[in-house]
Design a protein around this motif. Structure first.
Motif, short mmCIF file in Angstrom:
data_model
loop_
_atom_site.label_atom_id
_atom_site.label_comp_id
_atom_site.label_asym_id
_atom_site.label_seq_id
_atom_site.Cartn_x
_atom_site.Cartn_y
_atom_site.Cartn_z
N ALA A 85 0.84 -1.18 0.00
CA ALA A 85 0.00 0.00 0.00
C ALA A 85 0.88 1.24 0.00
O ALA A 85 1.98 1.24 0.56
CB ALA A 85 -0.92 0.00 1.22
N ASP A 86 0.39 2.30 -0.63
CA ASP A 86 1.18 3.52 -0.70
C ASP A 86 1.53 4.05 0.69
O ASP A 86 2.60 4.64 0.89
CB ASP A 86 0.42 4.59 -1.49
N SER A 87 0.66 3.84 1.65
CA SER A 87 0.86 4.38 2.98
C SER A 87 2.02 3.73 3.72
O SER A 87 2.53 4.31 4.68
CB SER A 87 -0.43 4.24 3.80
N VAL A 88 2.44 2.54 3.30
CA VAL A 88 3.52 1.83 4.00
C VAL A 88 4.74 1.60 3.12
O VAL A 88 5.76 1.11 3.62
CB VAL A 88 3.03 0.49 4.56
N LYS A 89 4.66 1.93 1.86
CA LYS A 89 5.76 1.69 0.94
C LYS A 89 7.01 2.44 1.40
O LYS A 89 6.96 3.62 1.72
CB LYS A 89 5.36 2.12 -0.47
N GLY A 90 8.12 1.72 1.45
CA GLY A 90 9.36 2.29 1.92
C GLY A 90 9.60 2.10 3.40
O GLY A 90 10.74 2.28 3.86
N ARG A 91 8.56 1.75 4.15
CA ARG A 91 8.68 1.55 5.59
C ARG A 91 8.48 0.09 5.98
O ARG A 91 9.13 -0.39 6.91
CB ARG A 91 7.68 2.41 6.35
N PHE A 92 7.59 -0.60 5.29
CA PHE A 92 7.27 -1.99 5.61
C PHE A 92 7.87 -2.91 4.55
O PHE A 92 7.97 -2.55 3.38
CB PHE A 92 5.75 -2.21 5.64
N THR A 93 8.24 -4.12 4.97
CA THR A 93 8.78 -5.12 4.06
C THR A 93 8.15 -6.47 4.38
O THR A 93 8.18 -6.91 5.52
CB THR A 93 10.30 -5.23 4.18
N ILE A 94 7.59 -7.11 3.36
CA ILE A 94 7.04 -8.45 3.52
C ILE A 94 8.06 -9.45 2.98
O ILE A 94 8.70 -9.22 1.95
CB ILE A 94 5.68 -8.59 2.81
N SER A 95 8.23 -10.56 3.68
CA SER A 95 9.18 -11.58 3.27
C SER A 95 8.69 -12.94 3.76
O SER A 95 7.72 -13.02 4.51
CB SER A 95 10.58 -11.29 3.82
N ARG A 96 9.37 -13.99 3.33
CA ARG A 96 8.97 -15.33 3.74
C ARG A 96 10.18 -16.20 4.02
O ARG A 96 11.27 -15.96 3.50
CB ARG A 96 8.10 -15.99 2.66
N ASP A 97 9.97 -17.21 4.84
CA ASP A 97 10.94 -18.24 5.13
C ASP A 97 10.32 -19.55 4.69
O ASP A 97 9.43 -20.08 5.37
CB ASP A 97 11.30 -18.26 6.61
N ASN A 98 10.76 -20.07 3.56
CA ASN A 98 10.14 -21.27 3.01
C ASN A 98 10.29 -22.48 3.93
O ASN A 98 9.38 -23.30 4.05
CB ASN A 98 10.75 -21.59 1.64
N ALA A 99 11.45 -22.60 4.59
CA ALA A 99 11.68 -23.74 5.46
C ALA A 99 10.71 -23.75 6.64
O ALA A 99 10.27 -24.82 7.08
CB ALA A 99 13.12 -23.74 5.96
N LYS A 100 10.38 -22.59 7.14
CA LYS A 100 9.48 -22.48 8.28
C LYS A 100 8.03 -22.23 7.87
O LYS A 100 7.16 -22.16 8.74
CB LYS A 100 9.94 -21.36 9.22
N ASN A 101 7.79 -22.07 6.57
CA ASN A 101 6.46 -21.78 6.06
C ASN A 101 5.86 -20.58 6.80
O ASN A 101 4.70 -20.60 7.24
CB ASN A 101 5.54 -23.00 6.20
N THR A 102 6.65 -19.54 6.88
CA THR A 102 6.30 -18.37 7.66
C THR A 102 6.49 -17.11 6.83
O THR A 102 7.45 -16.99 6.07
CB THR A 102 7.16 -18.28 8.93
N VAL A 103 5.57 -16.18 6.99
CA VAL A 103 5.65 -14.88 6.34
C VAL A 103 5.84 -13.82 7.41
O VAL A 103 5.25 -13.90 8.49
CB VAL A 103 4.39 -14.59 5.50
N TYR A 104 6.66 -12.83 7.11
CA TYR A 104 6.97 -11.77 8.05
C TYR A 104 6.55 -10.42 7.49
O TYR A 104 6.51 -10.22 6.27
CB TYR A 104 8.47 -11.73 8.36
N LEU A 105 6.28 -9.51 8.38
CA LEU A 105 6.06 -8.12 8.02
C LEU A 105 6.96 -7.28 8.90
O LEU A 105 6.69 -7.11 10.10
CB LEU A 105 4.60 -7.71 8.20
N GLN A 106 8.05 -6.78 8.32
CA GLN A 106 8.96 -5.90 9.03
C GLN A 106 8.44 -4.48 8.91
O GLN A 106 8.31 -3.96 7.81
CB GLN A 106 10.37 -6.00 8.46
#
Length: 126
Positions: free
Chosen positions: A61-82
């Motif tokens: 979303a424009d409101s979080v672009k540049g501040r938030f980062t979404i990523s994943r860990d395939n081994a743990k089947n986990t998604v993160y939001l930094q």
């Protein structure tokens, strides 16, 4: 069926950082996308970020672009939001969502997902 377990929410001050985690279990082999949404009191649930499973393409979303980062860990089947440089306007209940079916490239609507986590509260004080 898919189960999503979220963690990482809390109370922080403006400018602080926080990382949310979403661990998926169950029949996750067909996952096509995962996303984060948030909902503040009295407001509609709004899109925050999404990640496609096949290509790891990300959308924000424009409101979080540049501040938030979404990523994943395939081994743990986990998604993160930094979440960095948090602002009081980021205060909301944050929800993790997963889509387990093929679809067109739509990721920004709640109806684009078919499983949801319970939500975790993020509060940012001034």
């Amino acid at each position: 069926q898919v189960q999503l377990v979220e963690s990482g929410g809390g109370l922080v001050q403006a400018g602080d950082s926080l990382r949310l985690s979403c661990a998926a279990s169950g029949h996750t082999f067909s996952t096509s996308a995962m996303g984060w949404f948030r909902q503040a009191p009295g407001k509609e649930r709004e899109f925050v970020a999404a990640l496609t499973w096949s290509t790891s393409s990300t959308y924000y979303a424009d409101s979080v672009k540049g501040r938030f980062t979404i990523s994943r860990d395939n081994a743990k089947n986990t998604v993160y939001l930094q979440m960095n440089s948090l602002e009081p306007e980021d205060t909301a209940v944050y929800y993790c969502a997963v889509r387990t079916y093929w679809s067109l490239s739509y990721y920004t609507r709640p109806s684009d997902y078919n499983y949801w986590g319970q939500g975790t509260q993020v509060t940012v004080s001034s």
